[in-house]
Write a protein that holds these residues in place. Sequence first.
Motif, short mmCIF file in Angstrom:
data_model
loop_
_atom_site.label_atom_id
_atom_site.label_comp_id
_atom_site.label_asym_id
_atom_site.label_seq_id
_atom_site.Cartn_x
_atom_site.Cartn_y
_atom_site.Cartn_z
N TRP A 100 0.84 -1.20 0.00
CA TRP A 100 0.00 0.00 0.00
C TRP A 100 0.87 1.26 0.00
N VAL A 101 1.87 1.23 0.85
CA VAL A 101 2.77 2.39 0.96
C VAL A 101 3.44 2.65 -0.39
N LEU A 102 3.96 1.58 -1.02
CA LEU A 102 4.67 1.75 -2.30
C LEU A 102 3.71 2.14 -3.42
N GLY A 103 2.47 1.66 -3.31
CA GLY A 103 1.46 2.02 -4.32
C GLY A 103 1.23 3.52 -4.36
N CYS A 104 1.40 4.16 -3.20
CA CYS A 104 1.21 5.61 -3.13
C CYS A 104 2.38 6.37 -3.75
N LEU A 105 3.43 5.62 -4.14
CA LEU A 105 4.57 6.23 -4.82
C LEU A 105 4.69 5.72 -6.26
N THR A 106 3.71 4.96 -6.70
CA THR A 106 3.75 4.38 -8.05
C THR A 106 2.76 5.11 -8.94
N GLY A 107 3.22 5.54 -10.10
CA GLY A 107 2.33 6.24 -11.01
C GLY A 107 1.30 5.30 -11.62
N PHE A 108 0.13 5.82 -11.88
CA PHE A 108 -0.91 5.03 -12.52
C PHE A 108 -0.44 4.60 -13.92
N GLY A 109 0.19 5.54 -14.62
CA GLY A 109 0.69 5.25 -15.96
C GLY A 109 1.80 4.21 -15.93
N GLU A 110 2.65 4.36 -14.93
CA GLU A 110 3.77 3.43 -14.74
C GLU A 110 3.25 1.99 -14.56
N ALA A 111 2.27 1.83 -13.71
CA ALA A 111 1.70 0.50 -13.47
C ALA A 111 0.95 0.01 -14.71
N VAL B 55 -8.49 -4.97 -10.14
CA VAL B 55 -7.57 -4.04 -9.49
C VAL B 55 -6.39 -4.84 -8.90
N GLY B 56 -6.67 -6.06 -8.45
CA GLY B 56 -5.62 -6.92 -7.91
C GLY B 56 -4.53 -7.17 -8.94
N LEU B 57 -4.94 -7.44 -10.17
CA LEU B 57 -3.95 -7.71 -11.22
C LEU B 57 -3.14 -6.44 -11.52
N PHE B 58 -3.81 -5.32 -11.45
CA PHE B 58 -3.12 -4.04 -11.67
C PHE B 58 -2.07 -3.79 -10.58
N TYR B 59 -2.44 -4.18 -9.36
CA TYR B 59 -1.58 -3.94 -8.20
C TYR B 59 -0.48 -4.98 -8.03
N TYR B 60 -0.59 -6.06 -8.79
CA TYR B 60 0.33 -7.21 -8.68
C TYR B 60 1.80 -6.79 -8.62
N PRO B 61 2.29 -5.93 -9.53
CA PRO B 61 3.71 -5.58 -9.50
C PRO B 61 4.10 -4.76 -8.27
N GLN C 155 2.72 -7.64 -18.33
CA GLN C 155 1.93 -8.77 -17.82
C GLN C 155 0.47 -8.36 -17.61
N PHE C 156 0.28 -7.12 -17.19
CA PHE C 156 -1.08 -6.60 -16.99
C PHE C 156 -1.74 -6.35 -18.34
N LYS C 157 -0.99 -5.72 -19.23
CA LYS C 157 -1.55 -5.39 -20.55
C LYS C 157 -1.92 -6.64 -21.35
#
Length: 327
Positions: A94-105, A119-125, A110-112
Amino acid sequence: MTRPRVLSGIRPTGESFQLGNYVGAVRHWAAMQDENECFFFLADLHALTETPQPDALRRRTRESVAELLAMGVDPARSTVFAQSHIPEHPELAWVLGCLTGFGEASRMTQFKEKGGGTVGLFYYPVLQAADILMYQANAVPIGEDQRQHLELTRDVAARFNGRYGETFTLPGAYAGKPGERIKDLQDPARKMSKTIGGSGTVWVLDEPAVVTKKVKSAVTDTGREVRVSDDKPGITNLLTILSVATGKAVPELEAAYAGKGYGDFKADVAEAVVEMFAATRARYVELIADPAYLDEVLAAGAATAGAVARTTMTTVRERIGLLAPKP
Ligand code: TYM
């Protein structure tokens, strides 16, 4: 002197682990245990992106411990644990997700490739980044398909360190060797995968007769020559497999099969794969007969991993400004 930290994970999905998991990842894990301080875990939270049946996930998680041990991971030398036993992983994610860009993810292939999804698959990395950074890993032995996730991990770690001060070790960049990406036997344009399964996937625990049938019916290419070539993805894949299974270099194998047809070649690949997993299959049968032992391995692993994770999270919470609860 402290040894370098190594961390890697595998999802407890599929019928068992497959040939590609062994070649791209687990055989390297087994080889790294003496010179490194190793943490190997079952990514059961990552497995949830495939919404497995609850009983199947529980069963596969335990079987996966037996498979890893059968493939040479040694709990006396390495910490083996289940991701979900360490609740700090999703917290750090969660903490790292707040530093990860939406575009970056969104750019993660693998998601594409899966065409979106949950949302789980999006958050996987991001969860994968947390797995790695939690243990301050220096090296992450993974298959080539995971390279992009490792790069994201390094980027996010550098961002965290830049913003909050040196906290995370940046893991080394992808260090796999070329040609270790094993392809599906029926469709050599795509990687062999637990998720796809079917006759193009060789399971590590497949019966010898099943392995032989799958290898012999592998899609090959036009022509008769056994050599590596872009227009021979099927033969190239089988050559990679034979090279790993026999320890012989690909050019040596190409020379040995000069003038011979695909038939002899495939028969030899089948035999080599059966041979490569013979000891694993035998050890697995013994290990799976003792579920209490497998649970003990996970409990000991969770104790070691949990101590590291709690230390990391205490620092992280403090650095990012979360108010510590009154003791
Ligand atoms: P998973 O379970 O999909 O794959 C486990 C490992 O096997 C490698 N692999 C392959 N290598 C070569 N050829 C193939 N056909 C092939 N198929 C799979 C994968 O690259 C991987 O190394 N996201 C991870 C699990 C994970 C993880 C982590 C790994 C979660 N958190 C933190 C390292 C660090 C995965 O894909 O698992």
